[in-house]
Design an enzyme around this catalytic site. Structure first.
Site, mmCIF file in Angstrom:
data_model
loop_
_atom_site.group_PDB
_atom_site.id
_atom_site.type_symbol
_atom_site.label_atom_id
_atom_site.label_comp_id
_atom_site.label_asym_id
_atom_site.label_seq_id
_atom_site.Cartn_x
_atom_site.Cartn_y
_atom_site.Cartn_z
ATOM 1 N N TYR A 1 0.866 -1.189 0.000
ATOM 2 C CA TYR A 1 0.000 0.000 0.000
ATOM 3 C C TYR A 1 0.897 1.231 0.000
ATOM 4 O O TYR A 1 1.897 1.266 0.730
ATOM 5 C CB TYR A 1 -0.886 0.010 1.258
ATOM 6 N N GLU B 1 -3.195 7.545 -4.145
ATOM 7 C CA GLU B 1 -3.112 6.290 -3.394
ATOM 8 C C GLU B 1 -3.021 5.097 -4.341
ATOM 9 O O GLU B 1 -3.745 5.042 -5.340
ATOM 10 C CB GLU B 1 -4.362 6.150 -2.518
#
Ligand code: GDP
Ligand code: MN
Length: 380
Positions: free
Chosen positions: A101, A189
């Site tokens: 992530y 993101e």
């Protein structure tokens, strides 16, 4: 403005962030054509501006054209958390060794950019954040200093990414930071950021929020408008420089200043009504501004009455009154108008309007009286 995944990936690609080859499809047959172009196996992905598509059945692998047809047919029209899928992104499927992530966002209170990186990415990142926050390596980045490759290397080491992924991940994070800053994002993101068995690091998903305040220096953002469900009146108001937000009720509201507009919504609610909109005409109330505001509200079929609430400050109420009269001469308004005019030169303003008052142009002495009158007319 939030971007769809496919738009986010196109944006990433401009900043040399590796993404898979793919294309968009709005029909099953387009999906098959895009799959052929991308090369099998492919992944068929719902394009909606909401997370958790995978868990909702909106992300499916397909080995051949028949599987693409099946998945595309199922996903198009699928309702994911209230978002109906109208477009698909088809890309060449990746083999996944690890899911990481990575994100950048603004840490407002500390006036820095916040980078987050974890080796435990994927569809359960929220759970990781809640139950094992130490698995997320955070960096605070001074905007004046930025993120260089050495800092990014230290960061990927702190996040304990697999050795083989580190150098590529560090370079990718520097690019992602560039995308975030130079690309004027509020959020950039990647979840998952993957490591493939071949040792390649790339973005498998993209969640990008562009900073609307920077739109003036990005004419190229126009292309991202697809599927924006901006209300026609919001578009119209924006074009006229007004601050308009559509709501569900029947009382159209025009007020000068956001504070007064909000109070007006409250008072309308308090006396049992529902606002059809929020429209702040700002400091001035020239005939042009007033005509524009009335025009915008007048196009809303839900509006049964228009409540004009003006408190003169630097803006003088007699100027406002002239503005209203001139605007009414220009625009044919289909709903009655209730006026509350107070503040600087209120007496002069009211005197100017007095000869023009009627069943459809009504003046009330206070905000509460005007709200009651407007709500009564809206209900009738
Ligand atoms: P989200 O659920 O909306 O975040 O959608 P993602 O794009 O993140 O996809 C969800 C999950 O689908 C990912 O975490 C992967 O596990 C899986 N997935 C997506 N693309 C691929 C792919 O190319 N290959 C494989 N094997 N899995 C994928
Ligand atoms: Mn994702």
């Amino acid at each position: 403005m939030d971007l769809f995944e496919y738009q986010g990936k196109q944006y990433f690609a401009r900043f040399a962030i590796p993404v898979s080859k793919g294309g968009v499809a709005d029909t099953v047959e387009e999906a098959v054509a895009q799959a052929t172009a991308a090369g099998y196996p492919v992944v068929v992905k719902a394009q909606v501006k909401v997370g958790g598509r995978g868990k909702a059945g909106g992300v499916k692998l397909a080995a051949d054209a028949d599987e693409v047809r099946t998945h595309a047919g199922n996903i198009l029209g699928l309702d994911i958390k209230g978002h109906v899928v109208k477009r698909l992104w088809i890309e060449h499927a990746s083999d996944i060794e690890k899911e990481y992530y990575a994100s950048f966002t603004l840490d407002r209170p500390n006036k820095v950019h916040l980078g987050m990186l974890s080796k435990e990415g994927g569809v359960d990142i929220e759970e990781v954040a809640a139950t094992n926050p130490d698995a997320i390596a955070k960096v605070s980045i001074d905007p004046a200093v930025g993120l260089d490759l050495d800092a990014a290397r230290a960061w990927v080491a702190a996040a304990d990414l697999d050795e083989v992924a580190r150098e590529q991940a560090a370079a990718l994070l520097v690019q992602l930071y560039r995308c975030y800053v130079d690309g004027d994002c509020d959020l950039a993101e990647i979840n998952p950021l993957i490591l493939t068995p071949q040792g390649e690091v790339k973005a498998l998903d993209a969640k990008v929020t562009l900073d609307d305040n920077a739109a003036f220096r990005h004419p190229e953002w126009e292309e991202f408008a697809w599927g924006e469900t901006e209300d026609v009146r919001e578009q119209m108001a924006k074009a006229k420089g007004l601050n308009y937000i559509g709501l569900d009720g029947s009382v159209g509201i025009i007020a000068n200043g956001a504070g007064l507009a909000m109070s007006t919504l409250d008072v309308v609610n308090q006396v049992g009504g529902q606002a059809a909109n929020f429209l702040d005409i700002g400091g001035g109330a020239s005939p042009d501004v007033m005509a524009a505001a009335l025009e915008v509200i007048n196009t809303d079929p839900k509006v049964k009455v228009i409540f004009v609430n003006i408190f003169g400050g630097i803006t003088k109420v007699d100027d406002v009154a002239n503005g209203i009269l001139e605007a009414l001469g220009r625009v044919e308004i289909s709903s009655p108008i209730v006026l509350r005019l107070d503040g600087t030169n209120a007496a002069e303003g009211r005197a100017l309007l007095a000869p023009h008052l009627s069943d459809t142009l009504i003046a009330e002495p206070t905000m509460l009286d005007a709200a009651r009158r407007a709500v009564a007319l809206a209900g009738a």
